[in-house]
Design an enzyme around this catalytic site. Structure first.
Site, PDB file in Angstrom:
ATOM      1  CG  ASP A  89      -0.448  -0.102   2.547  1.00  0.00           C
ATOM      2  OD1 ASP A  89       0.707  -0.467   2.708  1.00  0.00           O
ATOM      3  OD2 ASP A  89      -0.717   0.442   3.528  1.00  0.00           O
TER       4      ASP A  89
ATOM      5  CG  ASP B 138       5.998   1.761   6.273  1.00  0.00           C
ATOM      6  OD1 ASP B 138       5.286   2.263   5.750  1.00  0.00           O
ATOM      7  OD2 ASP B 138       5.986   0.783   6.958  1.00  0.00           O
ATOM      8  CG  ASP B 139       4.226   0.268   1.916  1.00  0.00           C
ATOM      9  OD1 ASP B 139       3.617  -0.776   2.000  1.00  0.00           O
ATOM     10  OD2 ASP B 139       3.715   1.258   2.759  1.00  0.00           O
TER      11      ASP B 139
ATOM     12  CB  THR C 283       4.277  -4.431   3.467  1.00  0.00           C
ATOM     13  OG1 THR C 283       4.181  -3.510   2.529  1.00  0.00           O
ATOM     14  CG2 THR C 283       5.544  -5.174   3.316  1.00  0.00           C
TER      15      THR C 283
ATOM     16  CG  ASN D 254      -0.540   0.571  14.134  1.00  0.00           C
ATOM     17  OD1 ASN D 254      -1.283  -0.153  13.804  1.00  0.00           O
ATOM     18  ND2 ASN D 254       0.776   0.594  13.379  1.00  0.00           N
TER      19      ASN D 254
ATOM     20  CD  GLU E 140      -0.388  -3.532  11.338  1.00  0.00           C
ATOM     21  OE1 GLU E 140       0.315  -2.828  10.503  1.00  0.00           O
ATOM     22  OE2 GLU E 140      -1.278  -4.739  11.076  1.00  0.00           O
TER      23      GLU E 140
ATOM     24  CG  ASN F 122      -0.322  -3.381   7.028  1.00  0.00           C
ATOM     25  OD1 ASN F 122      -0.782  -2.172   6.600  1.00  0.00           O
ATOM     26  ND2 ASN F 122       0.956  -3.602   7.049  1.00  0.00           N
TER      27      ASN F 122
ATOM     28  CG  HIS G 275       6.018  -0.380  10.541  1.00  0.00           C
ATOM     29  ND1 HIS G 275       5.783  -1.018  11.752  1.00  0.00           N
ATOM     30  CD2 HIS G 275       5.636   0.833  10.695  1.00  0.00           C
ATOM     31  CE1 HIS G 275       5.584   0.101  12.538  1.00  0.00           C
ATOM     32  NE2 HIS G 275       5.171   0.958  11.618  1.00  0.00           N
ATOM     33  CG  ASP G 276       5.841  -1.895   5.071  1.00  0.00           C
ATOM     34  OD1 ASP G 276       5.381  -2.477   6.223  1.00  0.00           O
ATOM     35  OD2 ASP G 276       5.148  -0.874   4.352  1.00  0.00           O
TER      36      ASP G 276
HETATM   37  O1  RIB Z   1       1.073  -0.878  11.094  1.00  0.00           O
HETATM   38  C1  RIB Z   1       2.287  -0.195   9.992  1.00  0.00           C
HETATM   39  C2  RIB Z   1       1.844  -0.743   8.629  1.00  0.00           C
HETATM   40  O2  RIB Z   1       0.747  -0.024   8.242  1.00  0.00           O
HETATM   41  C3  RIB Z   1       3.057  -0.433   7.773  1.00  0.00           C
HETATM   42  O3  RIB Z   1       2.783  -1.547   6.795  1.00  0.00           O
HETATM   43  C4  RIB Z   1       2.488   0.796   7.140  1.00  0.00           C
HETATM   44  O4  RIB Z   1       2.945   0.876   5.745  1.00  0.00           O
HETATM   45  C5  RIB Z   1       1.280   0.543   6.981  1.00  0.00           C
HETATM   46  O5  RIB Z   1       0.648  -0.131   6.125  1.00  0.00           O
HETATM   47 CA    CA Z   2       2.816  -0.780   4.359  1.00  0.00          CA
END
Ligand code: RIB
Ligand code: CA
Length: 325
Positions: A16, A20-21, A134, A169, A175, A177, A251-252
């Protein structure tokens, strides 16, 4: 589909495509032991059309216009629409890249739908295929509905999502995703597919600061500058929402790293499920009905060698970002 005999892992990223992707793309492109054979796009940090556009633009910025990009589903399996959350806009910006301008891509997405591509890749690449979702697990769940054999064909799956020992989060226990499409994540966890869950338990232990992004800016390349600006935006958002961390969570890219080198994390074998109703909707938790099954299909990462990962990360990012002009 394209695939070589070089012994390199054949990686598909399912993104997505937010900040961080974007780091996961550069990480894989900078990895000598991996070949990025495709990117399947999903919604989450941005809507799916923007995820396609960002993935095309970033692969071109990094000097890899040969990487095919596929459009996936635009919303969760059990819903008929999607809107980016206000909190996500603050973390990734409206364009998903911290409002950094990256030139318009020269090419378009491949017309194959992402779920079809996943099914095809599972059959053609089999054990050599390393699949790294991710974002929400909608595309993978759709592929499994189309062909349940995918669960045993794919070589390795390391996904960024969930939390077992840490709070969520987006809610007390979910979380982002997994919370976008809890039904899809639950189908994946119950499918028999062997997955490594790289969740907040470990991603909140791998952090980046402005000291590292300054090194990318100093490379003097367009990619180095764009990534440094993007990640500085992301670090700024973390400084407001999670100041206790002292940096932004990787994260990713950590999920991509674990997919290539599982020894970076310590894992707990669990048969996972996702809560689908009530206040804990979106929580990843052990499935009590499969507690005593001798076989566990999910390895949940609970410990990470952060120092070793950060070394890999900076080396591979430096290689990817230093390659252009
Ligand atoms: O919770 C973190 C995730 O959510 C990461 O993959 C960020 O890019 C969002 O997609
Ligand atoms: Ca992501």
């Amino acid at each position: 589909m394209a695939g070589n005999e070089s012994g390199k892992a054949q990686v598909i990223l399912d993104l997505d495509t937010g900040i961080d992707d974007a780091m996961a793309i550069a990480y894989v492109l900078g990895s000598p032991d991996a070949e990025l054979v495709g990117i399947t796009c999903t919604y989450g940090n941005v809507e799916v059309g923007r995820s396609v556009r960002n993935s095309l633009a970033l692969t071109e910025l990094l000097g890899h216009p040969e990487v095919p990009v596929y459009r996936g589903l635009g919303h969760a399996l059990a819903s008929d629409g999607f809107e980016v959350l206000p909190s996500t806009l603050r973390i990734h910006g409206v364009n998903g890249m911290g409002e950094v301008e990256v030139p318009e891509p020269m090419r378009e997405a491949d017309p194959t739908p992402a779920a079809d591509l996943i099914v095809r890749a599972a059959h053609e690449l089999g054990p050599r295929l390393v699949y790294v979702p991710t974002g929400p697990l909608t595309n993978l769940a759709a592929a499994l509905r189309r062909d349940p054999e995918v669960a045993r064909l794919i070589g390795r799956v390391a996904l960024m999502g969930g939390a077992l020992t840490q709070p969520g989060n987006v809610s007390a226990c979910a979380e982002a995703n997994v919370s976008q499409d809890p039904e899809a994540a639950d189908e994946v966890f119950r499918s028999g597919m062997r997955v490594t869950m790289v969740g907040l338990d470990v991603t909140h232990q791998t952090l980046l600061t402005r000291e590292e992004t300054a090194r990318w800016r100093a490379l003097g390349t367009a990619a180095g500058r764009a990534y440094a600006d993007m990640i500085d935006y992301y670090i700024g958002a973390y400084a407001e929402s999670a100041p206790q961390l002292g940096g932004c969570a990787l994260h990713d890219p950590l999920a991509a790293a674990v997919a290539l080198d599982p020894s970076l994390v310590r894992t707990l074998p669990v048969n996972l499920k996702v809560d689908l109703a009530g206040p804990t909707r979106g929580r990843t938790i052990g499935d009590e009905t499969r507690l005593n099954d001798p076989e566990k299909t999910c390895a949940v990462a609970l410990g990470v060698d952060s120092e070793r990962f950060l070394g890999h990360f900076m080396e591979r990012m430096g290689r990817a970002l230093g390659a252009g002009e």
